[in-house]
Design an enzyme around this catalytic site. Sequence first.
Site, PDB file in Angstrom:
ATOM      1  N   GLY A   9       0.842  -1.209   0.000  1.00  0.00           N
ATOM      2  CA  GLY A   9       0.000   0.000   0.000  1.00  0.00           C
ATOM      3  C   GLY A   9       0.865   1.242   0.000  1.00  0.00           C
ATOM      4  CG  LEU A  14       0.163   6.101   6.854  1.00  0.00           C
ATOM      5  CD1 LEU A  14       0.591   7.411   7.518  1.00  0.00           C
ATOM      6  CD2 LEU A  14      -0.488   5.179   7.883  1.00  0.00           C
ATOM      7  CE  LYS A  43      -2.854   3.674  -6.401  1.00  0.00           C
ATOM      8  NZ  LYS A  43      -3.506   2.480  -5.871  1.00  0.00           N
ATOM      9  CE  LYS A 137      -8.242   0.132  10.175  1.00  0.00           C
ATOM     10  NZ  LYS A 137      -7.952   1.539  10.471  1.00  0.00           N
ATOM     11  CG  HIS A 269     -14.944   6.330  11.965  1.00  0.00           C
ATOM     12  ND1 HIS A 269     -14.202   5.973  10.876  1.00  0.00           N
ATOM     13  CD2 HIS A 269     -15.648   5.215  12.304  1.00  0.00           C
ATOM     14  CE1 HIS A 269     -14.432   4.696  10.573  1.00  0.00           C
ATOM     15  NE2 HIS A 269     -15.300   4.229  11.424  1.00  0.00           N
TER      16      HIS A 269
HETATM   17  N1  NAP Z   1      -6.889   7.941  11.957  1.00  0.00           N
HETATM   18  C1  NAP Z   1      -7.261   8.589  10.892  1.00  0.00           C
HETATM   19  O1  NAP Z   1      -7.678   9.763  10.963  1.00  0.00           O
HETATM   20  C2  NAP Z   1      -7.120   7.914   9.552  1.00  0.00           C
HETATM   21  C3  NAP Z   1      -7.329   8.656   8.390  1.00  0.00           C
HETATM   22  C4  NAP Z   1      -7.120   8.036   7.173  1.00  0.00           C
HETATM   23  C5  NAP Z   1      -6.726   6.690   7.112  1.00  0.00           C
HETATM   24  N2  NAP Z   1      -6.548   5.990   8.270  1.00  0.00           N
HETATM   25  C6  NAP Z   1      -6.130   4.575   8.204  1.00  0.00           C
HETATM   26  O2  NAP Z   1      -4.870   4.513   7.557  1.00  0.00           O
HETATM   27  C7  NAP Z   1      -4.776   3.328   6.743  1.00  0.00           C
HETATM   28  C8  NAP Z   1      -4.368   3.716   5.323  1.00  0.00           C
HETATM   29  O3  NAP Z   1      -5.363   4.556   4.747  1.00  0.00           O
HETATM   30  P1  NAP Z   1      -5.056   5.523   3.519  1.00  0.00           P
HETATM   31  O4  NAP Z   1      -6.122   6.564   3.502  1.00  0.00           O
HETATM   32  O5  NAP Z   1      -3.627   5.935   3.559  1.00  0.00           O
HETATM   33  O6  NAP Z   1      -5.297   4.532   2.291  1.00  0.00           O
HETATM   34  P2  NAP Z   1      -5.449   4.897   0.734  1.00  0.00           P
HETATM   35  O7  NAP Z   1      -4.532   5.994   0.376  1.00  0.00           O
HETATM   36  O8  NAP Z   1      -6.904   5.079   0.407  1.00  0.00           O
HETATM   37  O9  NAP Z   1      -5.003   3.524   0.033  1.00  0.00           O
HETATM   38  C9  NAP Z   1      -3.771   2.946   0.355  1.00  0.00           C
HETATM   39  C10 NAP Z   1      -3.386   1.882  -0.591  1.00  0.00           C
HETATM   40  O10 NAP Z   1      -4.283   0.766  -0.551  1.00  0.00           O
HETATM   41  C11 NAP Z   1      -3.972  -0.043  -1.668  1.00  0.00           C
HETATM   42  N3  NAP Z   1      -5.217  -0.537  -2.289  1.00  0.00           N
HETATM   43  C12 NAP Z   1      -6.325   0.165  -2.574  1.00  0.00           C
HETATM   44  N4  NAP Z   1      -7.221  -0.647  -3.180  1.00  0.00           N
HETATM   45  C13 NAP Z   1      -6.667  -1.865  -3.231  1.00  0.00           C
HETATM   46  C14 NAP Z   1      -7.069  -3.125  -3.738  1.00  0.00           C
HETATM   47  N5  NAP Z   1      -8.267  -3.281  -4.333  1.00  0.00           N
HETATM   48  N6  NAP Z   1      -6.231  -4.157  -3.639  1.00  0.00           N
HETATM   49  C15 NAP Z   1      -5.034  -4.007  -3.046  1.00  0.00           C
HETATM   50  N7  NAP Z   1      -4.578  -2.841  -2.565  1.00  0.00           N
HETATM   51  C16 NAP Z   1      -5.387  -1.800  -2.664  1.00  0.00           C
HETATM   52  C17 NAP Z   1      -3.228   0.817  -2.671  1.00  0.00           C
HETATM   53  O11 NAP Z   1      -1.862   0.471  -2.601  1.00  0.00           O
HETATM   54  P3  NAP Z   1      -0.923   0.058  -3.844  1.00  0.00           P
HETATM   55  O12 NAP Z   1      -1.587   0.518  -5.075  1.00  0.00           O
HETATM   56  O13 NAP Z   1       0.379   0.749  -3.520  1.00  0.00           O
HETATM   57  O14 NAP Z   1      -0.800  -1.406  -3.763  1.00  0.00           O
HETATM   58  C18 NAP Z   1      -3.415   2.205  -2.089  1.00  0.00           C
HETATM   59  O15 NAP Z   1      -2.436   3.114  -2.455  1.00  0.00           O
HETATM   60  C19 NAP Z   1      -6.132   2.637   6.864  1.00  0.00           C
HETATM   61  O16 NAP Z   1      -6.066   1.601   7.802  1.00  0.00           O
HETATM   62  C20 NAP Z   1      -7.061   3.719   7.361  1.00  0.00           C
HETATM   63  O17 NAP Z   1      -8.154   3.227   8.116  1.00  0.00           O
HETATM   64  C21 NAP Z   1      -6.722   6.586   9.482  1.00  0.00           C
END
Ligand code: NAP
Length: 311
Positions: A9, A14, A43, A137, A269
């Site tokens: 990812g 992140l 990407k 999770k 949330h």
């Molecule tokens: N605490 C908070 O405020 C907060 C806010 C946002 C996110 N989060 C958490 O942080 C984590 C990451 O979130 P994010 O927003 O950074 O994620 P994101 O940018 O939406 O996606 C991250 C990566 O997921 C992979 N992905 C997406 N669809 C996929 C699929 N169908 N198959 C395989 N891989 C796939 C891709 O990686 P590749 O293309 O590189 O393989 C993508 O770049 C999550 O657990 C989320 O719940 C927390």
Amino acid sequence: MACKVLIVGGTGYLGKRLVKASLAQGHITYVLHRPEIGVDIEKVQMLLSFKEQGACLVQGSFNDHQSLVDAVKLVDVVICAISGVHIRSHHILLQLKLVEAIKEAGNVKRFLPSEFGTDPARMANAMEPGRVTFDDKMVVRKAIEDAGIPFTYVSANCFAGYFVGGLCQPGRITPSRESVILLGDGNQKAIYVDEDDIAMYTIKTIDDPRTLNKTFYLRPPANILSQREVIGIWEKLIGKVLEKSTISKEEFLIAMKSQDYAEQVGLTHYYHVCYEGCLTNFNIGDEGEEASKLYPEIKYTTVEEYLKRYL
Ligand SMILES: NC(=O)c1ccc[n+]([C@@H]2O[C@H](COP(=O)([O-])OP(=O)(O)OC[C@H]3O[C@@H](n4cnc5c(N)ncnc54)[C@H](OP(=O)(O)O)[C@@H]3O)[C@@H](O)[C@H]2O)c1
């Protein structure tokens, strides 16, 4: 000591920061390149830029078990940052395939699954529909623990970009210079962490025995603030008092019902964080460690510094 780290990812919001932090802290950094990204030029360009910075790209697909096994065999530590925000996309349970691969490979010293938010273990009573994030999770955690895979769960609390940028108002990610809506009395404390700091702390802990098989909470002391306090910092920076109105808990829940599913997940949330104070209503016990206590030497970004970006 340098570890071999695989980031899954890595092109995400992140994930790209985790790649940067891993390289910066001197680890041998592998980034999974999924063939499914196809002609997503941004990407691909990002992956190439990681390579230029010293990362190794490794081909692997969630549809090809052996490719995942081969990828994880290259490393000591696997960090997954797969998507888990419904308004973007949510694929948390895909990690079960990664867990299977890690189990079969048998060499991984630590796995950090895609968590990086509210501690799901404390959200057993969360509301529908947002509880899906915590439930999924927890399913992944159970698979990790059943497989006997060493882990660290990172509870990063609120990403600053979403919460601080919007002065804790859902649906807003830039701060107004005119007005703001308080969630309830605006006095519940939450915890905000700069996304680059989340990545830095995460990488810092990958080979630290103190966080092995524990939850690692990020609670930068200066960033434990209520919505009113965040607004106060912004008001001081712009030299102006914002017009304030309030949305009660009841009004918030009624308004939520008319939104689509993905929005409702996010609003749930915000409800738990801003009305119930779910991030700060507990003390970290023996099953956890706190980042600023383990690494007091790290200078983290304060909410004030973060808000200065919007001036
Ligand atoms: N605490 C908070 O405020 C907060 C806010 C946002 C996110 N989060 C958490 O942080 C984590 C990451 O979130 P994010 O927003 O950074 O994620 P994101 O940018 O939406 O996606 C991250 C990566 O997921 C992979 N992905 C997406 N669809 C996929 C699929 N169908 N198959 C395989 N891989 C796939 C891709 O990686 P590749 O293309 O590189 O393989 C993508 O770049 C999550 O657990 C989320 O719940 C927390």
